[in-house]
Design a protein around this motif. Structure first.
Motif, PDB file in Angstrom:
ATOM      1  N   LEU A 132      83.813 -56.339  -7.855  1.00 37.90           N
ATOM      2  CA  LEU A 132      84.675 -55.182  -8.132  1.00 37.90           C
ATOM      3  C   LEU A 132      85.140 -55.157  -9.576  1.00 37.90           C
ATOM      4  CD1 LEU A 132      86.921 -55.484  -4.948  1.00 37.90           C
ATOM      5  CD2 LEU A 132      85.175 -53.738  -5.348  1.00 37.90           C
ATOM      6  N   HIS A 133      85.722 -56.251 -10.031  1.00 36.06           N
ATOM      7  CA  HIS A 133      86.375 -56.254 -11.337  1.00 36.06           C
ATOM      8  C   HIS A 133      85.995 -57.497 -12.122  1.00 36.06           C
ATOM      9  CE1 HIS A 133      88.684 -53.087  -9.614  1.00 36.06           C
ATOM     10  NE2 HIS A 133      89.117 -53.886  -8.655  1.00 36.06           N
ATOM     11  N   LEU A 134      85.857 -57.310 -13.421  1.00 38.91           N
ATOM     12  CA  LEU A 134      85.611 -58.448 -14.306  1.00 38.91           C
ATOM     13  C   LEU A 134      86.699 -58.505 -15.366  1.00 38.91           C
ATOM     14  CD1 LEU A 134      81.804 -58.366 -15.275  1.00 38.91           C
ATOM     15  CD2 LEU A 134      82.903 -59.736 -13.502  1.00 38.91           C
ATOM     16  N   SER A 135      87.080 -59.708 -15.745  1.00 37.48           N
ATOM     17  CA  SER A 135      87.845 -59.898 -16.977  1.00 37.48           C
ATOM     18  C   SER A 135      86.925 -60.626 -17.951  1.00 37.48           C
ATOM     19  CB  SER A 135      89.105 -60.732 -16.720  1.00 37.48           C
ATOM     20  OG  SER A 135      88.747 -62.056 -16.406  1.00 37.48           O
ATOM     21  N   VAL A 136      87.205 -60.448 -19.239  1.00 37.39           N
ATOM     22  CA  VAL A 136      86.334 -61.078 -20.230  1.00 37.39           C
ATOM     23  C   VAL A 136      87.180 -61.703 -21.327  1.00 37.39           C
ATOM     24  CG1 VAL A 136      86.016 -58.848 -21.389  1.00 37.39           C
ATOM     25  CG2 VAL A 136      84.450 -60.702 -21.878  1.00 37.39           C
ATOM     26  N   MET A 194      77.125 -55.764 -22.593  1.00 37.21           N
ATOM     27  CA  MET A 194      78.000 -56.099 -21.455  1.00 37.21           C
ATOM     28  C   MET A 194      78.362 -54.849 -20.685  1.00 37.21           C
ATOM     29  SD  MET A 194      80.933 -58.801 -22.685  1.00 37.21           S
ATOM     30  CE  MET A 194      81.251 -59.345 -21.002  1.00 37.21           C
ATOM     31  N   ALA A 195      78.736 -53.802 -21.439  1.00 36.44           N
ATOM     32  CA  ALA A 195      79.181 -52.569 -20.799  1.00 36.44           C
ATOM     33  C   ALA A 195      78.043 -51.965 -19.980  1.00 36.44           C
ATOM     34  CB  ALA A 195      79.671 -51.592 -21.856  1.00 36.44           C
ATOM     35  N   ALA A 197      77.567 -53.954 -16.906  1.00 36.08           N
ATOM     36  CA  ALA A 197      78.663 -53.728 -15.958  1.00 36.08           C
ATOM     37  C   ALA A 197      78.479 -52.388 -15.244  1.00 36.08           C
ATOM     38  CB  ALA A 197      80.012 -53.775 -16.684  1.00 36.08           C
ATOM     39  N   VAL A 201      80.507 -52.701 -11.724  1.00 33.71           N
ATOM     40  CA  VAL A 201      81.753 -53.466 -11.804  1.00 33.71           C
ATOM     41  C   VAL A 201      82.543 -52.946 -12.997  1.00 33.71           C
ATOM     42  CG1 VAL A 201      80.999 -55.606 -10.744  1.00 33.71           C
ATOM     43  CG2 VAL A 201      80.668 -55.289 -13.197  1.00 33.71           C
ATOM     44  N   ALA A 202      83.857 -53.050 -12.912  1.00 33.16           N
ATOM     45  CA  ALA A 202      84.726 -52.588 -13.986  1.00 33.16           C
ATOM     46  C   ALA A 202      85.214 -53.788 -14.790  1.00 33.16           C
ATOM     47  CB  ALA A 202      85.920 -51.844 -13.396  1.00 33.16           C
ATOM     48  N   ILE A 203      85.082 -53.704 -16.108  1.00 34.85           N
ATOM     49  CA  ILE A 203      85.661 -54.740 -16.974  1.00 34.85           C
ATOM     50  C   ILE A 203      87.087 -54.291 -17.273  1.00 34.85           C
ATOM     51  CG2 ILE A 203      85.478 -55.943 -19.191  1.00 34.85           C
ATOM     52  CD1 ILE A 203      82.451 -55.390 -19.091  1.00 34.85           C
ATOM     53  N   VAL A 204      88.072 -54.911 -16.626  1.00 32.52           N
ATOM     54  CA  VAL A 204      89.404 -54.322 -16.601  1.00 32.52           C
ATOM     55  C   VAL A 204      90.413 -54.974 -17.540  1.00 32.52           C
ATOM     56  CG1 VAL A 204      89.222 -53.365 -14.275  1.00 32.52           C
ATOM     57  CG2 VAL A 204      90.059 -55.712 -14.586  1.00 32.52           C
ATOM     58  N   THR A 205      90.139 -56.176 -17.996  1.00 37.03           N
ATOM     59  CA  THR A 205      91.105 -56.810 -18.892  1.00 37.03           C
ATOM     60  C   THR A 205      90.374 -57.862 -19.723  1.00 37.03           C
ATOM     61  OG1 THR A 205      93.332 -57.796 -19.019  1.00 37.03           O
ATOM     62  CG2 THR A 205      91.905 -58.585 -17.253  1.00 37.03           C
ATOM     63  N   GLY A 206      90.977 -58.267 -20.819  1.00 37.53           N
ATOM     64  CA  GLY A 206      90.289 -59.225 -21.670  1.00 37.53           C
ATOM     65  C   GLY A 206      91.207 -59.864 -22.686  1.00 37.53           C
ATOM     66  N   GLY A 255      85.280 -62.876 -12.278  1.00 38.38           N
ATOM     67  CA  GLY A 255      85.058 -61.732 -11.404  1.00 38.38           C
ATOM     68  C   GLY A 255      85.888 -61.808 -10.143  1.00 38.38           C
TER      69      GLY A 255
END
Lengths: 372, 372
Positions: free
Chosen positions: A125-129, A149-150, A153, A158-163, A182
């Protein structure tokens, strides 16, 4: 390792043969084998990380030694509903070079963590990087990695939601390192773990082995072969969803990354306390990869894959699962490569193409540092 | 920056003054300021990361530009209940030296991510950890760091549930780097964001500023002062829970880490499109830290803190919130340091101890690389 080497399974299910010396925690130093995914990596986890972090776990929660952690249920609040266990997985990526045929550190960082979630039966569902950048890194390289990466994703939905980003001085990193974490959600009722293989189960492989490792190494060494060797880096959750749709009695899913097919099979054999019998002739191999490995003196069974999976299922479901896998673009070459045996616990044997028996041990040392 | 510098708020709420040149994405290179948490860091996020990753976000989901991401609701499945938004936050840690008075890279890696979750009003639940180790790192150092992480996690009541380790060659890292990702859950109904400050709101600070930065720097430079300077590194979610218990109309919580108090106030002022008026004499400062900063020619308002928070709340609730903060060990020195003003949008002004007005700009450059 001879079949009669004495083994002492420890409390956490890892078998360290007698010839593996305990880590010298007072005077020892980290070496590259600790990052190679073989015995030394496991030894580091068992000697340093697990004993320290286990006391932080919620009571009753058990570490599966898997690619991700199935999280305990969230506290229930009436009026709000959800379903399916949450799964969390993380991966650091230090691959060198940053760009290689078939991918780059950015797409790899997405696929690596998406696949860890997929191997737990979870929909990512969600990824942080988190980026660690070296002073002097060309911004154009960073942009290329980030856009890759984008793209990966979006393709994986999947959504890259924070980093977070840190920068270190010139010479204190090698271009950039990326850690991705993830969060995914299992289908209700799905339970997969490296601990669940049973004697009699079928061992399936989704396609040919060694492509990623061979692609990185030939890029690194400037080797060229008749046909180009490309990394197999890909997000596997679509294939996994397809497999789960069959309703087959799946016990284990694993992506054979660092350490390759041989090491991953050993991990499962140890975690489940079973043996395995593999047929060498059944393992698909890209002929150019086979030639490259021979040229470089490397065994493709120990080379990293980034878009392949091992599936272990009840034998009566093997044919049905194979058909489903072959109907998916990432499983077209799927095949049955062997069987789970009652014992000897933790040992993987392979019938060679010439009809002999060979012990498939864990990866020792690190023939290919920084493969992912 | 003069008060009449022209500003152009972009679509995502960041104001880049006219004198900030756009990043040269073709020929430019990463420099240390991109990791310092000031304007350059924001510029990198706005120019590279956000445009790439925004297309991966679920439709209708909005990035708050906050310390963590409030995740969209999970798909509902009848019969299973939960409540409170999930929050995900991540941090890379590259602090140098690895060990410093008041903490080390391990405790900092736990506190940093726990605090990011806490600033979103979330109770921290689970952490993942990813290690990048340098070949040659003494295992005793690794063990010390890992045990410190475990201690910090137990104290913060978070579980370190999954992880990954990579090793890079000698010279390709600086001992070790740690990325931690946290998953937390908000109390139902709690909504905090840097975008929610309103004119008339009170600005509270939980304690003295600059301790972490001064501790790292004096350790690095081998300086000794009359009283030892210790990092304030601490997990703030207990203090936050205490504050939420009051039912006060809290709008914003932020921990002023890289870039310090001044930069964090600027971030909030920009995100909320408000101004701020701060009283210098109200900002608590440890006298030894003040002396050390003067000696080193650094402004404590721009130095990193790792155990402090800024709270912005409705002015009528300020006294009640302050009392609650002061009743908690980590908020004993809490005080009111200023007010949110209707404008000028994005500007933070400070009445100095001598009665003059000073513009508090963002951190420029990076006086203290690798502070966290």
């Amino acid at each position: 390792m001879s079949p009669d080497t004495p083994h002492k399974p420890d409390r956490l299910g890892t078998i360290q043969p007698a010839y593996v010396r305990p880590l010298d925690l007072k005077r020892g130093r980290v070496d590259l084998t600790h990052g190679a995914g073989g015995r030394a990596s496991h030894q580091l986890i068992d000697s340093v990380f697990r004993p320290a972090f286990a006391p932080t776990w919620p009571s009753g929660w058990q570490d599966g030694g898997d690619d991700g952690a199935v999280l305990p249920d969230l506290p229930a609040v009436p009026g709000s509903a959800t379903g399916g266990k949450l799964v969390m997985a993380t991966d650091a990526h230090v691959v060198s070079p940053l760009f290689f045929p078939g991918g780059d550190i950015g797409s790899l960082a997405v696929h690596g963590t998406v696949n860890d979630l997929a191997m737990m039966g979870a929909r990512p569902l969600h990824l942080s990087v988190s980026f660690i950048l070296e002073e002097g890194l060309p911004l154009s390289d960073l942009l290329r990695v980030v856009q890759s990466m984008a793209r990966a994703a979006r393709e994986a939905e999947v959504a890259i939601v924070t980093g977070d980003t840190k920068v270190v001085e010139r010479g204190k990193a090698d271009g950039l390192y990326i850690s991705t974490t993830g969060l995914g959600q299992c289908r209700p009722g799905v339970r997969l773990s490296g601990r669940l293989a049973q004697a009699g189960d079928a061992i399936l492989l989704s396609g040919c082995v060694g492509d990623h490792g061979a692609a990185i190494l030939s890029q690194r060494e400037g080797l060229r072969f008749e046909a180009p060797i490309e990394s197999d880096s890909a997000a596997l959750h679509g294939l996994v969803a397809h497999m789960l749709d069959t309703g087959a009695a799946l016990r284990v899913l694993r992506d054979p990354t660092r350490g390759g097919l041989a090491t991953t099979l050993n991990e499962i054999a140890v975690a489940s306390g079973v043996g395995m019998q593999i047929e060498e002739s059944a393992i698909p191999l890209n002929p150019t990869v086979a030639a490259a490995c021979e040229f470089m003196g490397l065994d493709p069974l120990y080379m990293a894959n980034e878009g392949k999976l091992i599936a272990i299922c009840a034998s009566e479901d093997a044919e049905r699962l194979l058909s489903a896998m072959r109907a998916h673009p990432l499983g077209r070459e799927a095949c049955l490569i062997g069987q789970v045996t009652p014992g000897p616990a933790g040992q993987v044997r392979m019938r060679t193409a010439f009809g002999g028996q060979r012990m498939l041990d864990w990866l020792m040392g690190d023939p290919l540092p920084r493969i992912c």
